[in-house]
Design a protein around this motif. Structure first.
Motif, PDB file in Angstrom:
ATOM      1  N   GLY B   3       4.298   1.703   1.592  1.00  0.00           N
ATOM      2  CA  GLY B   3       3.119   2.397   1.099  1.00  0.00           C
ATOM      3  C   GLY B   3       1.867   1.726   1.626  1.00  0.00           C
ATOM      4  O   GLY B   3       1.944   0.733   2.363  1.00  0.00           O
ATOM      5  N   GLU B  18       0.970   5.629  -5.565  1.00  0.00           N
ATOM      6  CA  GLU B  18       0.909   4.687  -4.448  1.00  0.00           C
ATOM      7  C   GLU B  18       2.196   4.703  -3.652  1.00  0.00           C
ATOM      8  O   GLU B  18       3.202   4.130  -4.061  1.00  0.00           O
ATOM      9  CB  GLU B  18       0.696   3.258  -4.975  1.00  0.00           C
ATOM     10  CG  GLU B  18      -0.694   2.983  -5.465  1.00  0.00           C
ATOM     11  CD  GLU B  18      -0.858   1.519  -5.885  1.00  0.00           C
ATOM     12  OE1 GLU B  18       0.166   0.809  -6.029  1.00  0.00           O
ATOM     13  OE2 GLU B  18      -2.005   1.095  -6.070  1.00  0.00           O
ATOM     14  N   ASP B  36       6.644   8.621   1.037  1.00  0.00           N
ATOM     15  CA  ASP B  36       5.375   7.927   1.183  1.00  0.00           C
ATOM     16  C   ASP B  36       4.165   8.794   0.796  1.00  0.00           C
ATOM     17  O   ASP B  36       3.284   9.036   1.618  1.00  0.00           O
ATOM     18  CB  ASP B  36       5.243   7.424   2.623  1.00  0.00           C
ATOM     19  CG  ASP B  36       4.143   6.361   2.725  1.00  0.00           C
ATOM     20  OD1 ASP B  36       3.771   5.813   1.678  1.00  0.00           O
ATOM     21  OD2 ASP B  36       3.670   6.120   3.842  1.00  0.00           O
ATOM     22  N   SER B  38       0.796   9.251  -1.332  1.00  0.00           N
ATOM     23  CA  SER B  38      -0.243   8.550  -2.086  1.00  0.00           C
ATOM     24  C   SER B  38      -1.333   9.540  -2.461  1.00  0.00           C
ATOM     25  O   SER B  38      -1.708  10.388  -1.646  1.00  0.00           O
ATOM     26  CB  SER B  38      -0.855   7.421  -1.246  1.00  0.00           C
ATOM     27  OG  SER B  38       0.119   6.439  -0.973  1.00  0.00           O
ATOM     28  N   GLY B  73       7.258   2.465  -3.970  1.00  0.00           N
ATOM     29  CA  GLY B  73       5.940   2.798  -4.485  1.00  0.00           C
ATOM     30  C   GLY B  73       5.921   2.863  -5.991  1.00  0.00           C
ATOM     31  O   GLY B  73       6.920   2.547  -6.652  1.00  0.00           O
TER      32      GLY B  73
END
Ligand SMILES: Nc1ncnc2c1ncn2[C@@H]1O[C@H](COP(=O)(O)OP(=O)(O)OP(=O)(O)O)[C@@H](O)[C@H]1O
Ligand SMILES: [Mg+2]
Lengths: 248, 268
Positions: B3, B18, B36, B38, B73
């Motif tokens: 992340g 995150e 991934d 965010s 994350g």
């Protein structure tokens, strides 16, 4: 024609056929209604078997205790195996295998363990009633909608709350069926146990009349026992229907 | 943990996602649901997530709701990492409404309050008050099986609103509604959102809904879901769909989604 009328017609027809068949054959063996009904009257007026109430009460007590134990044991074992993965994997198959064995094979050893009195009848009634309750709990747990459990958890429900507010209502339908079957089998277990060997209870009276070839009394006793069974099932079906209406 | 490099969490972020990823192991192999992702959501924001079917929108929402834990994350709410459901702050309207079939509509709406130990009279009052604007006043005593699909979804919305949590996660809440009801329900939700200053994360497949309701639209890619783009919308309501600004935004949003939907369709 309404249902009551239809039932009455069928009942009268059966009694008539029965009467004819018994008269054509041997009335001692094929007890006709014209002999059974007076015998039933004698029985209910406590002439033929004055101690009928005690025997009836004993059988009813045995049924209550056997069924109570079957429900407690079935719920306990069912939830333990159903909610605990390792236990379920370890003992589930054993349970299924035991269930496949005809229960009557256990009866001689139950008599050895528990004697001729009420205890062995209760044990046999318990044994028969226990399996349907346990299996219904296991089936019911598998039936619970996991999404509803997720929803409940998202609203902060603890494990206990999930159990009482999601699992139990979600499986009630299946559980009720098992509880009712369990009652029927516990009743059968107790009465069969009494017939196979006992000194008191309805089964022992049936045995007595049968052994002395008092066939009309025998039929009367069977009718009284049937009423007991039908009454217990009627109560169970009433409870079941109320529960189903609630969860359907 | 992969992340992005950790940034200091600013006060203007209520929810911070995150670098979360999730892979499901299934009998027919592993599925990378999201990879991934965010995203920061400001307090009071109406943040809409839009993306092709199967791109992990529901999975992402479940992570914020504490029902699914990310493989990598983390999710922070007010700087605290999410480790499980937090019903005091987060309420969810699920894609599958998930009503309890043995409870009437009003009893379903009461569920969250009941779990929190709110007394019978109080929670009935709260639930009854919500049923009116949801168009369910006459259906309070009906069981879910007696309700239409759209009504069921509205009961689920009522159940989430009843607990009065600051964050509202809504997974295609109007998916089963007809177009007209959908527009009306959107207006009603907008009104609630503005009056109660809730923070909403909203999943939809409807461009119109996204443009009419959101402060921001997040477009996700086809599986494994990532964030493709974030589109800020003008502040004022009601949105005038015929205005030059919205026509342009609509075209932009459509071109972003079109590619991903084509990819998702080509894959399956
Ligand atoms: N519990 C699970 N077990 C296995 N795979 C799952 C599970 N939940 C989701 N998936 C898979 O993960 C991917 C993302 O699912 P998700 O439900 O998050 O997508 P979505 O964007 O909400 O789709 P839709 O728009 O159709 O609702 C899908 O391919 C799905 O098959
Ligand atoms: Mg989804």
């Amino acid at each position: 024609m309404n249902i009551v009328a239809i039932r009455a017609v069928i009942l009268v027809a059966i009694l008539a056929l029965w009467e004819i068949a018994a008269r054509v054959g041997n009335p001692l063996i094929y007890v006709p209604p014209s002999a059974a009904l007076p015998a039933l009257g004698e029985l209910l007026r406590l002439r033929s078997y004055p101690d009928l109430p005690e025997h009836l009460a004993l059988t009813a007590q045995e049924i209550v205790v056997a069924y109570g134990l079957a429900v407690a044991g079935g719920l306990g074992v069912g939830f333990a195996l159903g909610l605990h993965r390792v236990l379920g994997r370890a003992y589930g198959p054993i349970l299924a295998a035991l269930y496949a064995v005809p229960s009557v094979v256990w009866y001689p050893s139950l008599m050895l363990f528990f004697g001729l009195d009420a205890a062995s009848k209760i044990a046999f009634g318990f044994l028969l009633g226990f399996f349907p309750v346990t299996l219904a709990v296991l089936a019911g747990i598998r039936q619970v909608n996991t999404h509803l459990v997720t929803v409940a958890r998202s609203f902060g429900a603890s494990s206990t709350t999930v159990f009482t507010k999601v699992m139990v209502p979600g499986m009630l339908f299946t559980l009720m069926g098992g509880l009712r079957t369990g009652l029927a089998l516990a009743v059968i277990g107790v009465i069969v146990g009494e017939i196979l060997g006992s000194k008191s209870g309805m089964g022992s009276l049936i045995n007595h009349a049968y052994g002395l070839f008092r066939t009309a009394d025998y039929v009367a006793l069977v009718i009284v026992t049937l009423v007991l069974i039908v009454a217990s099932d009627a109560v169970a079906s009433l409870v079941e229907r109320r529960a189903r209406r609630w969860t359907a | 943990m992969s992340g992005p490099p950790a940034r200091p969490v600013s006060a203007v972020e209520l929810i911070r996602i995150e670098g979360v990823s999730k892979r499901y192991e299934t009998a027919s192999g592993a599925v990378d649901a999201i990879r991934d992702v965010s995203l920061a959501v400001r307090p009071g924001e109406f943040c809409t997530i839009i993306g092709p079917s199967g791109c992990g929108k529901s999975t992402l929402l479940s992570m914020v709701g504490g029902l699914v834990s990310p493989d990598t994350g983390r999710v922070l709410i007010e700087t605290r990492p999410v480790t499980g459901p937090d019903p005091k702050r987060v309420a969810t309207v699920f894609q599958d409404p998930g009503l309890f079939p043995w409870r009437t509509a009003v009893e379903n709406v009461e569920f969250g309050l009941e779990v929190q130990g709110v007394g019978g009279k109080r929670r009935r009052a709260v639930a009854t008050e919500l049923l009116g604007p949801l168009g369910l006043r006459r259906f309070a005593e009906k069981y879910p099986r007696e309700l239409s699909g759209g009504m069921r979804q509205r009961v689920a919305i009522g159940r989430a609103l009843a607990v009065d949590a600051q964050i509202l996660l809504m997974d295609e809440p109007f998916g089963a509604l007809d177009e007209q009801t959908r527009v009306l329900m959107g207006e009603w939700l907008l009104d609630i959102w503005r009056r109660t200053r809730r923070t909403v994360i909203f999943v939809t497949h409807s461009l119109h809904e996204a443009l009419a309701l959101s402060s921001r639209v997040v477009v996700m890619t086809a599986r494994p879901g990532r964030i493709k783009s974030v589109i800020e919308l003008p502040q004022g309501y009601p949105r005038l769909m015929e205005s030059a600004e919205l026509v342009t935004l609509r075209a932009k949003l459509w071109s972003e989604i079109r590619d991903e939907s084509l990819r998702a369709m080509g894959e399956s």
